[in-house]
Scaffold this motif. Structure first.
Motif, short mmCIF file in Angstrom:
data_model
loop_
_atom_site.label_atom_id
_atom_site.label_comp_id
_atom_site.label_asym_id
_atom_site.label_seq_id
_atom_site.Cartn_x
_atom_site.Cartn_y
_atom_site.Cartn_z
N GLY A 59 0.80 -1.23 0.00
CA GLY A 59 0.00 0.00 0.00
C GLY A 59 0.83 1.27 0.00
O GLY A 59 0.27 2.38 0.10
N ALA A 60 2.15 1.16 -0.13
CA ALA A 60 3.02 2.34 -0.12
C ALA A 60 2.66 3.27 -1.28
O ALA A 60 2.34 2.82 -2.38
CB ALA A 60 4.48 1.93 -0.22
N THR A 61 2.72 4.58 -1.01
CA THR A 61 2.48 5.56 -2.07
C THR A 61 3.62 6.57 -2.08
O THR A 61 4.18 6.91 -1.03
CB THR A 61 1.16 6.32 -1.87
OG1 THR A 61 1.19 7.02 -0.63
CG2 THR A 61 -0.03 5.37 -1.90
N VAL A 62 3.96 7.03 -3.27
CA VAL A 62 4.99 8.04 -3.43
C VAL A 62 4.49 9.07 -4.44
O VAL A 62 4.06 8.71 -5.54
CB VAL A 62 6.33 7.45 -3.93
CG1 VAL A 62 7.40 8.55 -4.03
CG2 VAL A 62 6.79 6.32 -3.03
N LYS A 63 4.53 10.33 -4.04
CA LYS A 63 4.14 11.43 -4.91
C LYS A 63 5.37 12.27 -5.19
O LYS A 63 6.10 12.63 -4.27
CB LYS A 63 3.06 12.28 -4.22
CG LYS A 63 2.61 13.47 -5.04
CD LYS A 63 1.62 14.30 -4.27
CE LYS A 63 1.29 15.57 -5.06
NZ LYS A 63 0.53 16.52 -4.26
N GLY A 64 5.61 12.57 -6.45
CA GLY A 64 6.75 13.39 -6.84
C GLY A 64 6.33 14.78 -7.25
O GLY A 64 5.31 14.95 -7.92
N GLU A 65 7.12 15.76 -6.84
CA GLU A 65 6.86 17.16 -7.20
C GLU A 65 8.15 17.79 -7.69
O GLU A 65 9.18 17.68 -7.05
CB GLU A 65 6.34 17.95 -5.99
CG GLU A 65 5.04 17.43 -5.44
CD GLU A 65 4.61 18.15 -4.16
OE1 GLU A 65 5.42 18.92 -3.58
OE2 GLU A 65 3.47 17.93 -3.74
N GLN A 66 8.07 18.45 -8.85
CA GLN A 66 9.23 19.14 -9.42
C GLN A 66 9.20 20.59 -8.97
O GLN A 66 8.18 21.26 -9.09
CB GLN A 66 9.14 19.07 -10.95
CG GLN A 66 10.36 19.59 -11.66
CD GLN A 66 11.43 18.55 -11.80
OE1 GLN A 66 11.16 17.39 -12.02
NE2 GLN A 66 12.68 18.98 -11.68
N HIS A 67 10.33 21.07 -8.44
CA HIS A 67 10.49 22.46 -8.03
C HIS A 67 11.79 22.96 -8.65
O HIS A 67 12.87 22.74 -8.11
CB HIS A 67 10.54 22.59 -6.50
CG HIS A 67 9.31 22.09 -5.82
ND1 HIS A 67 8.15 22.81 -5.76
CD2 HIS A 67 9.06 20.92 -5.20
CE1 HIS A 67 7.23 22.12 -5.12
NE2 HIS A 67 7.75 20.95 -4.76
N ASP A 68 11.66 23.65 -9.78
CA ASP A 68 12.83 24.04 -10.57
C ASP A 68 13.63 22.78 -10.88
O ASP A 68 13.09 21.86 -11.47
CB ASP A 68 13.66 25.10 -9.86
CG ASP A 68 12.92 26.44 -9.75
OD1 ASP A 68 12.26 26.83 -10.73
OD2 ASP A 68 13.01 27.07 -8.70
N LEU A 69 14.86 22.70 -10.44
CA LEU A 69 15.67 21.52 -10.71
C LEU A 69 15.54 20.45 -9.63
O LEU A 69 15.91 19.30 -9.83
CB LEU A 69 17.14 21.91 -10.86
CG LEU A 69 17.45 22.87 -12.00
CD1 LEU A 69 18.93 23.21 -12.00
CD2 LEU A 69 17.03 22.30 -13.33
#
Length: 114
Positions: free
Chosen positions: A69-79
Motif C-alpha cells: 500500500g506504499a504511495t509516493v508522490k513526486g513534485e518538481q520544483h525548478d531543478l
C-alpha cells in the motif's frame, strides 16, 4: 503504523546509487516517484541486491520487507525533486532502499505519522 517521509533530491541527475543495477534511472518527478513506489511495494529490488551479495543467505531477511500500500508522490520544483512517501516499512529498511536507489544524493526533510 504508516509514516510519511519528505525526501528531497536537490540534484536529480546525481540521485543514483553506487551500482547501476540497483539505482534510479529516472528523469522527472513522476518517474522517480514510480520507481521508489515499486521498490517499496515489491521485493524485486531487494532480491536483486541480495542475490548480488557474497553470501545471499546471510543477508538479514527483514531488509526485504514490503508494503503493497506504499504511495509516493513526486513534485518538481525548478531543478529539485521532492518526494512524499507514505509507507509502513521500517525506517531502516526505507533508508536502505533509498541508498540503493539514490546513493547519498537525497535528503530527509521531515517525518510524520501518516
Amino acid at each position: 503504523m504508516a509514516t510519511r517521509y519528505y525526501i528531497s533530491l536537490k540534484d536529480p541527475k546525481k540521485a543514483r546509487g553506487n551500482d547501476s543495477d540497483f539505482s534510479f534511472n529516472a528523469n522527472g518527478a513522476d518517474a522517480f516517484a514510480s520507481q521508489l513506489q515499486e521498490a517499496l511495494r515489491s521485493d524485486g529490488l531487494f532480491e536483486r541486491w541480495r542475490d548480488a551479495q557474497p553470501d545471499p543467505d546471510g543477508v538479514d531477511a527483514s531488509l526485504g520487507a514490503t508494503d503493497p500500500g506504499a504511495t509516493v508522490k513526486g513534485e518538481q520544483h525548478d531543478l529539485q525533486i521532492d518526494l512524499i512517501v507514505v509507507t509502513s516499512i521500517p525506517g531502516s529498511v526505507f533508508k536502505h532502499r533509498l541508498r540503493l536507489l539514490a546513493g547519498s544524493a537525497w535528503e530527509l526533510r521531515d517525518v510524520s505519522a501518516a
